[in-house]
Design a protein around this motif. Structure first.
Motif, PDB file in Angstrom:
ATOM      1  N   VAL A 110      -5.314  -1.116  -5.423  1.00 14.85           N
ATOM      2  CA  VAL A 110      -6.546  -0.483  -4.938  1.00 14.85           C
ATOM      3  C   VAL A 110      -6.270   0.465  -3.776  1.00 14.85           C
ATOM      4  O   VAL A 110      -6.389   1.684  -3.912  1.00 14.85           O
ATOM      5  N   ALA A 111      -5.897  -0.105  -2.613  1.00 14.89           N
ATOM      6  CA  ALA A 111      -5.647   0.750  -1.450  1.00 14.89           C
ATOM      7  C   ALA A 111      -4.398   1.604  -1.677  1.00 14.89           C
ATOM      8  O   ALA A 111      -4.311   2.729  -1.197  1.00 14.89           O
ATOM      9  N   GLY A 112      -3.426   1.077  -2.423  1.00  9.54           N
ATOM     10  CA  GLY A 112      -2.198   1.816  -2.668  1.00  9.54           C
ATOM     11  C   GLY A 112      -2.332   2.845  -3.769  1.00  9.54           C
ATOM     12  O   GLY A 112      -2.498   4.032  -3.504  1.00  9.54           O
ATOM     13  N   CYS A 170      -4.684   3.566  -6.336  1.00 11.30           N
ATOM     14  CA  CYS A 170      -5.920   4.352  -6.493  1.00 11.30           C
ATOM     15  C   CYS A 170      -6.150   5.260  -5.286  1.00 11.30           C
ATOM     16  O   CYS A 170      -6.572   6.406  -5.424  1.00 11.30           O
ATOM     17  N   GLY A 171      -5.857   4.740  -4.078  1.00 12.07           N
ATOM     18  CA  GLY A 171      -6.044   5.534  -2.865  1.00 12.07           C
ATOM     19  C   GLY A 171      -5.134   6.753  -2.830  1.00 12.07           C
ATOM     20  O   GLY A 171      -5.556   7.844  -2.440  1.00 12.07           O
ATOM     21  N   GLY A 172      -3.874   6.576  -3.211  1.00 10.14           N
ATOM     22  CA  GLY A 172      -2.933   7.690  -3.188  1.00 10.14           C
ATOM     23  C   GLY A 172      -3.118   8.651  -4.351  1.00 10.14           C
ATOM     24  O   GLY A 172      -2.890   9.850  -4.230  1.00 10.14           O
ATOM     25  N   SER A 188       0.790   3.859  -2.972  1.00 12.77           N
ATOM     26  CA  SER A 188       0.342   5.205  -2.628  1.00 12.77           C
ATOM     27  C   SER A 188       1.416   6.243  -2.961  1.00 12.77           C
ATOM     28  O   SER A 188       1.103   7.367  -3.382  1.00 12.77           O
ATOM     29  N   VAL A 248       0.839  -1.200   0.000  1.00 16.71           N
ATOM     30  CA  VAL A 248       0.000   0.000   0.000  1.00 16.71           C
ATOM     31  C   VAL A 248       0.876   1.252   0.000  1.00 16.71           C
ATOM     32  O   VAL A 248       0.607   2.215  -0.726  1.00 16.71           O
TER      33      VAL A 248
END
Lengths: 130, 123
Positions: free
Chosen positions: A74-76, A78-80, A14, A10
């Motif tokens: 996803v969490a990494g 797209c989130g960042g 990110s 992540v």
């Protein structure tokens, strides 16, 4: 999900997503000027499309190979890549500049477009792989 | 300068994962509380920093790039908000989807404004 490899994936995703968001924002200011936050609008749209496309793809291909990329992508990434705090600051900044109409337009344009992008990403993948 | 954003973004993303995991454990997975708490706290903190230091015009200082563009930019997220709202809507939980969006938007902008004011900024 809370093990250290997940945190490393992540963090790396990110870092890449945030760096790319910064570069998109610099490019949008250079090309379109600083009057409207085009860069943030664009990254939030592209990120919403990507996350929904990936979630749909993972749902279609239920194997561990796809799921293994989930923390990084996803969490990494797209989130960042996407951001809510800068969206909030830009809205307030437009208000502070005495442009309430532009601030309202930014909010009213962003939210339906985020959702439409996610919906399109979901549909795009389900039509091809579903 | 890009390195400040990258390192900040890595920290922000890992912090978001920790907060999301904690909230999922405390409040369950029925509603995306983690993303909501992340976005509301990030909006408040970004408001405080913007109120304290002012929004930079042109070239931003390294501290702004690290803390605001990197850490808080990477900590908060729109992609999860969009996906989770869409998923709630598609599973027939229309009220929860609308509540998620309106709470994030309404409380997020209000908290960013509150932070801006607390930081000594003028709107």
């Amino acid at each position: 999900m809370s093990s250290w490899p997940a945190y490393a994936a992540v963090g790396l995703g990110s870092a890449l997503g945030s760096s790319l968001r910064y570069l998109v924002s610099l490019a949008s200011i250079a090309m379109l000027g600083p009057a409207f936050p085009w860069g943030t609008l664009l990254v939030n749209l592209v990120g919403s499309w990507l996350i929904a496309a990936f979630a749909a793809y993972a749902a279609c291909r239920r194997d561990g190979h796809v799921a293994r990329w989930q923390p990084f992508l996803v969490a990494g990434f797209c989130g960042g890549f996407t951001t809510f705090s800068l969206f909030g600051l830009e809205t307030l900044h437009l208000l502070g500049l005495g442009r309430p109409g532009l601030a309202l337009l930014y909010v009213l344009l962003s939210v339906p477009l985020w959702l439409a992008a996610a919906w399109l990403g979901d549909r795009f993948v389900r039509r091809r792989f579903g | 300068m890009l390195l400040m954003v990258a390192v900040g973004g890595a920290l922000g993303g890992m912090l978001r994962l920790a907060v999301s995991n904690l909230l999922a454990r405390l409040a369950g997975a029925g509603f995306p509380w983690g993303t909501l708490v992340v976005n509301l706290s990030g909006a408040l903190l970004a408001g405080i920093l913007a109120g304290s230091f002012g929004v930079p015009h042109g070239e931003a200082a390294a501290a702004w790039l690290f803390l605001v563009i990197g850490v808080l930019g990477g900590y908060t997220t729109v992609s999860s908000l969009s996906l989770q709202s869409l998923a709630l809507w598609q599973s027939g939980r229309h009220g929860a989807a609308l509540a998620n969006l309106s709470l994030t938007l309404g409380a997020g902008l209000a908290l960013a404004a509150l932070g801006w004011w607390l930081g000594g900024g003028v709107l």
